[in-house]
Write a protein that holds these residues in place. Structure first.
Motif, PDB file in Angstrom:
ATOM      1  N   THR A 174       0.820  -1.215   0.000  1.00 24.47           N
ATOM      2  CA  THR A 174       0.000   0.000   0.000  1.00 24.47           C
ATOM      3  C   THR A 174       0.853   1.265   0.000  1.00 24.47           C
ATOM      4  O   THR A 174       0.474   2.263  -0.618  1.00 24.47           O
ATOM      5  CB  THR A 174      -0.961   0.041   1.205  1.00 24.47           C
ATOM      6  N   LEU A 175       1.984   1.225   0.664  1.00 23.65           N
ATOM      7  CA  LEU A 175       2.865   2.403   0.698  1.00 23.65           C
ATOM      8  C   LEU A 175       3.262   2.846  -0.711  1.00 23.65           C
ATOM      9  O   LEU A 175       3.455   4.029  -0.958  1.00 23.65           O
ATOM     10  CB  LEU A 175       4.131   2.096   1.500  1.00 23.65           C
ATOM     11  N   ASP A 176       3.374   1.875  -1.633  1.00 23.64           N
ATOM     12  CA  ASP A 176       3.764   2.184  -3.010  1.00 23.64           C
ATOM     13  C   ASP A 176       2.653   2.897  -3.779  1.00 23.64           C
ATOM     14  O   ASP A 176       2.909   3.451  -4.844  1.00 23.64           O
ATOM     15  CB  ASP A 176       4.142   0.900  -3.759  1.00 23.64           C
ATOM     16  N   ARG A 177       1.450   2.870  -3.266  1.00 19.75           N
ATOM     17  CA  ARG A 177       0.296   3.485  -3.932  1.00 19.75           C
ATOM     18  C   ARG A 177       0.029   4.904  -3.421  1.00 19.75           C
ATOM     19  O   ARG A 177      -0.940   5.528  -3.837  1.00 19.75           O
ATOM     20  CB  ARG A 177      -0.951   2.635  -3.714  1.00 19.75           C
ATOM     21  N   LEU A 178       0.860   5.400  -2.516  1.00 19.94           N
ATOM     22  CA  LEU A 178       0.624   6.699  -1.889  1.00 19.94           C
ATOM     23  C   LEU A 178       1.476   7.794  -2.513  1.00 19.94           C
ATOM     24  O   LEU A 178       2.547   7.526  -3.054  1.00 19.94           O
ATOM     25  CB  LEU A 178       0.946   6.607  -0.394  1.00 19.94           C
ATOM     26  N   SER A 179       1.013   9.025  -2.363  1.00 20.91           N
ATOM     27  CA  SER A 179       1.820  10.181  -2.758  1.00 20.91           C
ATOM     28  C   SER A 179       3.044  10.227  -1.844  1.00 20.91           C
ATOM     29  O   SER A 179       3.025   9.645  -0.747  1.00 20.91           O
ATOM     30  CB  SER A 179       1.010  11.469  -2.603  1.00 20.91           C
ATOM     31  N   PRO A 180       4.097  10.934  -2.256  1.00 20.16           N
ATOM     32  CA  PRO A 180       5.282  11.030  -1.379  1.00 20.16           C
ATOM     33  C   PRO A 180       4.958  11.546   0.023  1.00 20.16           C
ATOM     34  O   PRO A 180       5.475  11.019   1.018  1.00 20.16           O
ATOM     35  CB  PRO A 180       6.207  11.980  -2.140  1.00 20.16           C
ATOM     36  N   ALA A 181       4.090  12.548   0.123  1.00 16.36           N
ATOM     37  CA  ALA A 181       3.752  13.098   1.439  1.00 16.36           C
ATOM     38  C   ALA A 181       2.970  12.085   2.277  1.00 16.36           C
ATOM     39  O   ALA A 181       3.242  11.899   3.466  1.00 16.36           O
ATOM     40  CB  ALA A 181       2.959  14.390   1.292  1.00 16.36           C
TER      41      ALA A 181
END
Length: 163
Positions: free
Chosen positions: A145-152
């Motif tokens: 899931t972390l890979d699907r998030l914006s950098p912030a």
């Protein structure tokens, strides 16, 4: 209960694409153990790489927390179609405990997979089942899931995870 441990991020196996699963007694046992782990950990889905088995296999039961258990096993699943309609909502992950990420997903999908009995299956999923299936297939492709998030949002999730 099986002694299968759930791998925690950043275990490198969670970033690897899985190979095809082969039907047989070992896969049957793995699927049963995965379901036991999923229920014990209070999850709705669990992918084989989350327990260190680098195979294209996941289990899912999106109904059991609100009603009777409806366990499903997906061997070598593939997404055939995804709706253009999107849904965004909170997702937890047994491999990243304590972190809830807001991920955008297709609202509906169509999957093809093989059952543990060797039967080719195809069905549409929507709502929570579509979200869960996409989440688990991401694991089979080495995506968390972390890979699907914006950098912030990723930085905030990582700070929450480290706390």
């Amino acid at each position: 209960m099986s002694a299968l441990p759930v791998l925690r991020w950043p275990d490198p196996r969670l970033t690897q694409r899985c190979g095809a699963a082969t039907l047989g007694p070992d896969l049957d046992r793995l699927a049963a153990d995965m379901l036991a782990v999923m229920y014990h950990e209070r999850g709705r889905g669990l992918a084989a790489p989350q327990v260190g088995a680098m195979l294209r296999l996941f289990v899912m039961d999106v109904a059991w927390k609100e009603g009777p258990a409806e366990p499903q096993v997906f061997v070598n699943p593939e997404i055939l179609w995804m709706s253009d309609d999107r849904t965004e909502g909170p997702e937890g992950c047994l491999s990243i405990p304590g972190v809830v990420a807001h991920v955008s997903r297709a609202a509906s999908i169509r999957l093809r997979w093989t059952s543990l009995f060797g039967a080719e299956q195809e069905a549409g999923f929507s709502g929570l089942a579509a979200i869960c299936a996409q989440h688990e297939i991401d694991h089979l492709d080495g995506v968390v899931t972390l890979d699907r998030l914006s950098p912030a949002a990723r930085a905030a999730a990582l700070a929450e995870y480290a706390a």
